[in-house]
Design a protein around this motif. Structure first.
Motif, mmCIF file in Angstrom:
data_model
loop_
_atom_site.group_PDB
_atom_site.id
_atom_site.type_symbol
_atom_site.label_atom_id
_atom_site.label_comp_id
_atom_site.label_asym_id
_atom_site.label_seq_id
_atom_site.Cartn_x
_atom_site.Cartn_y
_atom_site.Cartn_z
ATOM 1 N N UNK A 224 21.157 37.124 67.001
ATOM 2 C CA UNK A 224 20.818 38.526 67.177
ATOM 3 C C UNK A 224 21.970 39.209 67.908
ATOM 4 N N UNK A 225 22.417 40.320 67.385
ATOM 5 C CA UNK A 225 23.379 41.165 68.081
ATOM 6 C C UNK A 225 22.607 42.368 68.602
ATOM 7 N N UNK A 226 22.630 42.564 69.921
ATOM 8 C CA UNK A 226 21.853 43.620 70.563
ATOM 9 C C UNK A 226 22.796 44.601 71.241
ATOM 10 N N UNK A 227 22.638 45.870 70.923
ATOM 11 C CA UNK A 227 23.424 46.937 71.541
ATOM 12 C C UNK A 227 22.658 48.238 71.380
ATOM 13 N N UNK A 228 23.123 49.296 72.000
ATOM 14 C CA UNK A 228 22.535 50.620 71.800
ATOM 15 C C UNK A 228 23.455 51.373 70.848
ATOM 16 N N UNK A 229 22.913 52.161 69.985
ATOM 17 C CA UNK A 229 23.675 52.788 68.908
ATOM 18 C C UNK A 229 24.808 53.699 69.324
ATOM 19 N N UNK A 230 24.742 54.252 70.522
ATOM 20 C CA UNK A 230 25.769 55.223 70.924
ATOM 21 C C UNK A 230 27.162 54.603 70.986
ATOM 22 N N UNK A 231 27.258 53.309 71.229
ATOM 23 C CA UNK A 231 28.564 52.661 71.327
ATOM 24 C C UNK A 231 29.259 52.532 69.973
ATOM 25 N N UNK A 232 28.502 52.670 68.918
ATOM 26 C CA UNK A 232 29.050 52.501 67.565
ATOM 27 C C UNK A 232 28.839 53.747 66.711
ATOM 28 N N UNK A 233 28.530 54.864 67.350
ATOM 29 C CA UNK A 233 28.352 56.140 66.635
ATOM 30 C C UNK A 233 27.413 56.020 65.441
ATOM 31 N N UNK A 234 26.258 55.408 65.643
ATOM 32 C CA UNK A 234 25.352 55.157 64.522
ATOM 33 C C UNK A 234 24.755 56.425 63.924
ATOM 34 N N UNK A 235 24.863 57.535 64.627
ATOM 35 C CA UNK A 235 24.381 58.793 64.041
ATOM 36 C C UNK A 235 25.324 59.304 62.952
ATOM 37 N N UNK A 236 26.544 58.774 62.936
ATOM 38 C CA UNK A 236 27.522 59.177 61.925
ATOM 39 C C UNK A 236 27.520 58.213 60.746
#
Length: 103
Positions: free
Chosen positions: A73-85
């Motif tokens: 499992x890779x766990x992170x919050x989306x803001x670090x990878x610009x997941x909204x883009x």
């Protein structure tokens, strides 16, 4: 099959976190950030956790890689990878870590 409880963005809702933990009672629990609680808050006991953009306790890691039930499992919050883009940055990072599941 191993059951994993995965949640995110609880934004300080402590009663709700406790209710979810009580309702599901699983061994493995992951909080993907934005709890807005201290790292050692009782409500987060038993959770693997990472920092979200609304978490200010510096003890939170930005990401974690976990092995649960034979899966990575890779766990992170989306803001670090610009997941909204787009999801490419997140996908590339998970691939680097040989993750089976992205949280």
């Amino acid at each position: 099959m191993t059951k994993v409880l995965i949640l995110s963005d609880s934004h300080g809702l402590t009663d709700e976190l406790n209710a979810i933990k009580e309702r599901h009672q699983v061994k493995s629990m992951i909080h993907c950030g934005d709890s807005e609680l201290d790292m050692d808050a009782a409500e987060l006991e038993g959770f693997y956790k990472v920092a979200g953009n609304c978490d200010f306790d510096v003890r939170y890691p930005d990401e974690q890689t976990l092995e649960i039930g034979g899966l990575i499992f890779y766990v992170t919050h989306g803001h670090l990878h610009n997941v909204k883009m787009d999801l490419m940055g997140l996908s590339y990072r998970a691939k680097e870590l040989n993750a089976d599941v992205i949280c």
